[in-house]
Design a protein around this motif. Structure first.
Motif, PDB file in Angstrom:
ATOM      1  N   THR B  90       0.753  -1.189   0.125  1.00  0.00           N
ATOM      2  CA  THR B  90      -0.094   0.121  -0.080  1.00  0.00           C
ATOM      3  C   THR B  90       1.103   1.011   0.063  1.00  0.00           C
ATOM      4  N   ASP B  91       0.428   2.370  -0.865  1.00  0.00           N
ATOM      5  CA  ASP B  91       0.827   3.685  -0.629  1.00  0.00           C
ATOM      6  C   ASP B  91       0.025   4.611   0.050  1.00  0.00           C
ATOM      7  N   ILE B  92      -1.231   4.410  -0.238  1.00  0.00           N
ATOM      8  CA  ILE B  92      -2.053   5.103   0.526  1.00  0.00           C
ATOM      9  C   ILE B  92      -3.200   4.451   0.784  1.00  0.00           C
ATOM     10  N   ILE B  93      -3.659   4.380   2.080  1.00  0.00           N
ATOM     11  CA  ILE B  93      -4.954   3.727   2.678  1.00  0.00           C
ATOM     12  C   ILE B  93      -6.105   4.675   2.923  1.00  0.00           C
ATOM     13  N   LEU B  94      -7.078   4.343   2.094  1.00  0.00           N
ATOM     14  CA  LEU B  94      -8.294   5.295   2.447  1.00  0.00           C
ATOM     15  C   LEU B  94      -9.142   4.488   3.442  1.00  0.00           C
ATOM     16  N   THR B  95      -9.316   5.089   4.834  1.00  0.00           N
ATOM     17  CA  THR B  95     -10.109   4.313   5.618  1.00  0.00           C
ATOM     18  C   THR B  95     -11.451   5.240   5.554  1.00  0.00           C
ATOM     19  N   ALA B  96     -12.258   4.485   4.866  1.00  0.00           N
ATOM     20  CA  ALA B  96     -13.565   4.967   4.746  1.00  0.00           C
ATOM     21  C   ALA B  96     -14.906   4.155   5.164  1.00  0.00           C
ATOM     22  N   VAL B  97     -14.313   3.241   6.203  1.00  0.00           N
ATOM     23  CA  VAL B  97     -15.307   2.315   6.943  1.00  0.00           C
ATOM     24  C   VAL B  97     -15.983   3.244   8.128  1.00  0.00           C
ATOM     25  N   SER B  98     -17.326   3.207   8.318  1.00  0.00           N
ATOM     26  CA  SER B  98     -17.704   3.997   9.386  1.00  0.00           C
ATOM     27  C   SER B  98     -17.625   3.347  10.698  1.00  0.00           C
ATOM     28  N   GLY B  99     -17.363   3.918  11.728  1.00  0.00           N
ATOM     29  CA  GLY B  99     -17.740   3.424  13.284  1.00  0.00           C
ATOM     30  C   GLY B  99     -16.067   3.011  13.508  1.00  0.00           C
ATOM     31  N   ALA B 100     -16.109   2.546  14.593  1.00  0.00           N
ATOM     32  CA  ALA B 100     -14.753   2.144  15.553  1.00  0.00           C
ATOM     33  C   ALA B 100     -13.897   1.046  14.760  1.00  0.00           C
ATOM     34  N   VAL B 101     -14.624   0.278  14.008  1.00  0.00           N
ATOM     35  CA  VAL B 101     -13.665  -0.692  13.386  1.00  0.00           C
ATOM     36  C   VAL B 101     -12.547   0.000  12.325  1.00  0.00           C
ATOM     37  N   GLY B 102     -12.640   1.291  12.035  1.00  0.00           N
ATOM     38  CA  GLY B 102     -11.744   1.915  11.255  1.00  0.00           C
ATOM     39  C   GLY B 102     -10.306   1.989  11.873  1.00  0.00           C
ATOM     40  N   ILE B 103     -10.574   2.131  13.457  1.00  0.00           N
ATOM     41  CA  ILE B 103      -9.406   2.443  14.198  1.00  0.00           C
ATOM     42  C   ILE B 103      -8.424   1.537  14.107  1.00  0.00           C
ATOM     43  N   GLU B 104      -8.651   0.391  14.382  1.00  0.00           N
ATOM     44  CA  GLU B 104      -7.480  -0.627  14.373  1.00  0.00           C
ATOM     45  C   GLU B 104      -6.755  -0.789  13.059  1.00  0.00           C
ATOM     46  N   ALA B 105      -7.351  -0.751  11.904  1.00  0.00           N
ATOM     47  CA  ALA B 105      -6.704  -0.782  10.706  1.00  0.00           C
ATOM     48  C   ALA B 105      -5.780   0.496  10.451  1.00  0.00           C
ATOM     49  N   THR B 106      -6.414   1.701  11.000  1.00  0.00           N
ATOM     50  CA  THR B 106      -5.539   2.893  10.896  1.00  0.00           C
ATOM     51  C   THR B 106      -4.188   2.706  11.825  1.00  0.00           C
ATOM     52  N   ILE B 107      -4.438   2.170  12.750  1.00  0.00           N
ATOM     53  CA  ILE B 107      -3.048   1.933  13.704  1.00  0.00           C
ATOM     54  C   ILE B 107      -1.964   1.195  12.951  1.00  0.00           C
ATOM     55  N   GLU B 108      -2.357  -0.112  12.161  1.00  0.00           N
ATOM     56  CA  GLU B 108      -1.817  -0.810  11.552  1.00  0.00           C
ATOM     57  C   GLU B 108      -1.063   0.035  10.662  1.00  0.00           C
ATOM     58  N   ALA B 109      -1.841   0.679   9.892  1.00  0.00           N
ATOM     59  CA  ALA B 109      -1.303   1.422   8.816  1.00  0.00           C
ATOM     60  C   ALA B 109      -0.155   2.424   9.355  1.00  0.00           C
ATOM     61  N   ILE B 110      -0.463   3.037  10.605  1.00  0.00           N
ATOM     62  CA  ILE B 110       0.619   4.103  10.785  1.00  0.00           C
ATOM     63  C   ILE B 110       1.866   3.371  11.227  1.00  0.00           C
ATOM     64  N   LYS B 111       1.836   2.064  11.772  1.00  0.00           N
ATOM     65  CA  LYS B 111       3.007   1.261  11.915  1.00  0.00           C
ATOM     66  C   LYS B 111       3.738   1.216  10.884  1.00  0.00           C
ATOM     67  N   LYS B 112       2.915   0.906   9.710  1.00  0.00           N
ATOM     68  CA  LYS B 112       3.706   0.563   8.570  1.00  0.00           C
ATOM     69  C   LYS B 112       4.263   1.704   8.012  1.00  0.00           C
ATOM     70  N   GLU B 113       3.850   3.074   8.533  1.00  0.00           N
ATOM     71  CA  GLU B 113       4.178   4.373   8.210  1.00  0.00           C
ATOM     72  C   GLU B 113       3.764   4.705   6.749  1.00  0.00           C
ATOM     73  N   LYS B 114       2.379   4.462   6.565  1.00  0.00           N
ATOM     74  CA  LYS B 114       1.709   4.642   5.213  1.00  0.00           C
ATOM     75  C   LYS B 114       1.084   6.170   5.378  1.00  0.00           C
ATOM     76  N   ARG B 115       0.716   6.727   4.138  1.00  0.00           N
ATOM     77  CA  ARG B 115      -0.185   7.568   4.062  1.00  0.00           C
ATOM     78  C   ARG B 115      -1.689   7.270   4.222  1.00  0.00           C
ATOM     79  N   ILE B 116      -2.302   7.681   5.325  1.00  0.00           N
ATOM     80  CA  ILE B 116      -3.819   7.478   5.515  1.00  0.00           C
ATOM     81  C   ILE B 116      -4.763   8.561   5.035  1.00  0.00           C
ATOM     82  N   ALA B 117      -5.428   8.254   4.212  1.00  0.00           N
ATOM     83  CA  ALA B 117      -6.528   9.104   3.865  1.00  0.00           C
ATOM     84  C   ALA B 117      -7.672   9.072   4.537  1.00  0.00           C
TER      85      ALA B 117
END
Lengths: 384, 384
Positions: B90-117
Motif C-alpha cells: 500500500t502507498d495510501i490507505i483510505l479508511t472509509a469504513v464508518s464506526g470504530a472498526v476503522g481505528i484498528e486498521a488505521t493503527i496498523e497502517a501507522i505502524k507501516k508508516e503509510k499515508r492514511i487518507a
C-alpha cells in the motif's frame, strides 16, 4: 526591526500603512517617506515617525520641511522618489504613489534587490515586461498590496503555479453596478466618487466605477503571476468580502476573505511569509454579514474590463497605453470636460491609434505613456 | 503509480474514491479493497479494479468471492480490515469504513508508516490521543478526507500553524435547520434522512441533522490540527460552498470552496502536496450560485455541537463516549425505538455517567467505546 520606505505616505494606502506601523513599532521603522502636495500632513507624519529621508512634490513643501528639520535629508519631485528607491537602508519599500511616477522608484528598488510592497498598479501594467525581465536578473521581490492581488498571492499558497486553472478577481462592481448605458450617460463626478465598500483616492474610485480598475488588475495579475488572460476571470461580488480566489486544476478553489481594509494586505506585504497580530486589524464577523452574491460583469455597459483584456492580449506597449489614456480620461471626467462613457471612448480610440512597440526599457515605457497621454489629450479625439 | 487500499469501497466515500481512480488509472492502482455486507457491489468492483487483496464483512460474501477468484487473497471481518492495514504494498490507505472498526486498521497502517487518507471520523475522535502519540513515533501521515477537514488542511497552507487564530468549520445546518425544539419533537427518520446538499450514508445523514456530525468534526479538528477548542468555531452556511476556513492572526481568512463533491477531497488526500486534473471533477459555477449565507448554530435546539465541545474539553475517554453513545442513539432512532431529541438525551446521560480515563492504548479506546455502548444501550437510561 524592518526599515520601511513609504512612497506616497499622505495618500490612502500611505496613511493605512502608517496605521499598521503605528501599532507595531517594535517590528517596523519608517526610514523614509514621501508626499506630494499635502505637506501639512507630511509634517505631522515626520513628527510622529521620525524618518531619516523625506521627499516632497512641491517647492513650497520642500522649503518648509527643509527649514524645520535640519537633520532630515530632504528631496524633491520625481528625482526625490527615485532617490528614496535607491536607499540601502530600506528593507521594504511601499510604492503607494499613483500613476507612472511609481515605476522609476520601483526600478531603482529592484536594482537594490529590495522587497517591494507594490500598491502602484501602473508599474506592472505599463512596465510589466521590463519589471519581469529585471526580476530575473535581480533578487528583488514584489509582494502585491492591492487587496485583490494580495488575496491571489495568499490563495496561490494552496497549490503550485502549474496547478492553477483560473484566477478569479472579484469586483465590487462599483457605484454604478446594475445601471444601463442610458442611465450612465449623464452620471456626475460626485456620483462616481461614492464607493460602496472601500474608502480610496479619487482616481481609483472613478476607476472602480468604470471597472477600469478591474481592467488594470487583470493586466497586473497576468504580469505578477504569469497566468494567461484566458485563465483570469473577473467576478462581480458587491460585498467585497471575498477579495479574490484561485481555482486549481482539481476544481478546488482557495479564497482570501476579510473585512474590506487595506491594512491587512499592506501588513501582509511587510511580514510575508509570516503573519503577525496587530491591534488595528479587524476580524470579519460572519454573523453581521449580509448575503454574499456573485454576478457576471456587464461588459456591454462597463467596457473597462474588456478593453483591458484587449490591451493585455496585444501586450507590449498597449497596456501602458490603456493605462495612460485612462488616466487622462479620468482627469477630464473629474474636471467635467467629458461625460462618464467618454472615458471608454478615449481609451478605445487611443488604443486604436497606437502602433504597438516593446516596453523593455524605461525609455520605451515612458515613450508609450507620453504618446498615449498626448493622443488621449487631443480635443478632437473625444469630440468626434 | 500509487497503490491504493480502500477500506469501505462499497460505501459512499468508497464509491467516490473508485470514481476518482477510474478516471486516473495511470496514477492510481487499487491494491486492496474491503466491503461489508454488499458483496454484489464488491464483486463488480473487484471485476473492474482487479485488486490483489479483498476483505469482506460477511461469511456469505467471503465464500462467494473466494470461490470466484482463486488468485485473490480474501479476508473476512475486522481481522480482514486489520490485515489490509498491514499491507506493505500500500502507498495510501483510505479508511472509509464508518464506526470504530476503522481505528484498528488505521493503527496498523501507522505502524507501516503509510499515508492514511482518513474518512473515518471515529479514529481521531475516539482514539485521537493514541493516534497522535503514534504519529510522533512513526513517519505515517494523515490527510483528512472529510470535506471540512480537507478544506482546513488546504487553507492552513496559507500560513503557519502558530499564526492560526481560529478554525471556522462550516455546517449546512442539516435538514432541520431553523426548526424549533417543539417542531423537532416528532420528526421522523425519513425526514431526517433528507440532506439538502450532500449525498451520504444513513448514519452520517442523521448525524448531520442532529449536528453531532459537526460535533465530531470539532473534536477531529482539535486532534488533527492541534488547535484549542476555543479556537474552533462552527458556522452555519446552508449552501455548503465554502467547505471551511482558517482565520489567521492578521485577520486574513483563507477558505476552500467548491461544489459539494467528496471526490475533490478524496483525490487531494491521494495527490497532496500536488493537485491533478480529473475529468470526473466539476468546476464551481459562480453564475449559477445562489446567495451565500451564514448563521450561528442554534445551540438551544441542536445540542450536538455543544455536547461535543464539552466532551472534547474534558478530553481523554470522553470524546470516545460521545461518539459511541451517539452511534447507539442514532441506531435506536433509525430503528424507531426513540425520538429525535432523545439522541441528545442518550449522549448527555451517557457522558454524565462516565468516569473518564486515558485512551492511550487500543484497549483503553475499546474499553471506553464498549462501556459507552452498553450504557447508552440500557433501556432505562433513555426512558427516564
Amino acid at each position: 526591526m524592518k526599515n520601511i520606505t513609504i512612497l506616497g505616505s499622505t495618500g490612502s494606502i500611505g496613511t493605512n500603512a502608517l496605521e499598521v506601523i503605528r501599532n507595531k513599532r517594535e517590528e517596523f521603522n519608517v526610514i523614509a517617506m514621501s508626499g506630494h502636495g499635502n505637506y501639512k500632513l507630511l509634517l505631522e507624519q515626520i513628527e510622529e515617525f521620525n524618518p531619516k529621508y523625506v521627499s516632497i512634490g512641491t517647492e513650497e513643501g520642500y522649503k518648509i520641511i527643509k527649514e524645520r528639520y535640519s537633520n532630515l535629508e530632504v528631496y524633491i519631485g520625481n528625482e526625490g522618489l527615485k532617490k528614496l528607491g535607491q536607499l540601502d537602508e530600506t528593507d521594504i519599500i511601499l510604492t503607494a504613489v499613483s500613476g507612472a511616477v511609481g515605476i522609476e522608484a520601483t526600478i531603482e528598488a529592484i536594482k537594490k534587490e529590495k522587497r517591494i510592497a507594490l500598491a502602484n498598479k501602473e508599474t506592472m501594467v505599463a512596465a510589466g515586461d521590463l519589471i519581469n525581465n529585471m526580476l530575473k536578473e535581480y533578487k528583488a521581490e514584489i509582494i502585491p498590496v492591492d487587496s485583490e492581488h494580495s488575496a491571489i498571492y495568499q490563495s496561490l499558497l494552496g497549490g503550485k503555479r502549474e496547478e492553477v486553472k483560473k484566477i478569479i478577481i472579484t469586483a465590487s462592481g462599483g457605484t454604478f453596478r446594475g445601471k444601463t448605458l442610458e442611465e450612465l450617460r449623464e452620471v456626475s463626478v460626485e456620483q462616481a466618487l461614492k464607493h460602496p465598500n472601500w474608502s480610496m483616492g479619487r482616481k481609483i474610485t472613478i476607476d472602480s466605477s468604470t471597472l477600469c480598475n478591474k481592467g488594470l488588475e487583470v493586466i497586473e495579475a497576468h504580469q505578477l503571476f504569469g497566468v494567461d488572460y484566458d485563465e483570469i476571470e473577473v467576478l462581480v461580488h458587491p460585498q467585497s468580502i471575498i477579495h479574490s480566489m484561485v481555482e486549481f486544476n482539481d476544481m478546488s478553489i482557495i479564497a482570501q476573505l476579510g473585512v474590506p481594509d487595506m491594512k491587512v494586505p499592506i501588513q501582509y506585504a511587510f511580514t510575508y511569509p509570516n503573519r503577525v497580530e496587530n491591534s488595528c486589524l479587524e476580524s470579519l464577523d460572519f454573523r453581521k454579514l449580509s448575503n454574499l452574491t456573485f454576478d457576471e460583469v456587464d461588459n456591454k455597459v462597463f467596457k473597462g474590463v474588456e478593453l483591458a483584456y484587449k490591451a493585455g492580449r496585444i501586450g507590449r506597449s498597449m497596456p501602458a497605453v490603456y493605462n495612460a489614456a485612462n488616466e487622462v480620461a479620468v482627469d477630464k471626467f473629474i474636471n467635467k470636460e467629458i461625460k462618464f462613457l467618454e472615458i471608454y471612448e478615449i481609451i478605445e480610440k487611443t488604443m486604436d491609434a497606437h502602433e504597438v512597440h516593446d516596453v523593455l526599457t524605461l525609455e520605451e515605457v515612458i515613450r508609450a505613456d507620453k504618446w498615449a497621454r498626448k493622443e488621449a489629450g487631443r480635443k478632437k479625439l473625444w469630440e468626434n
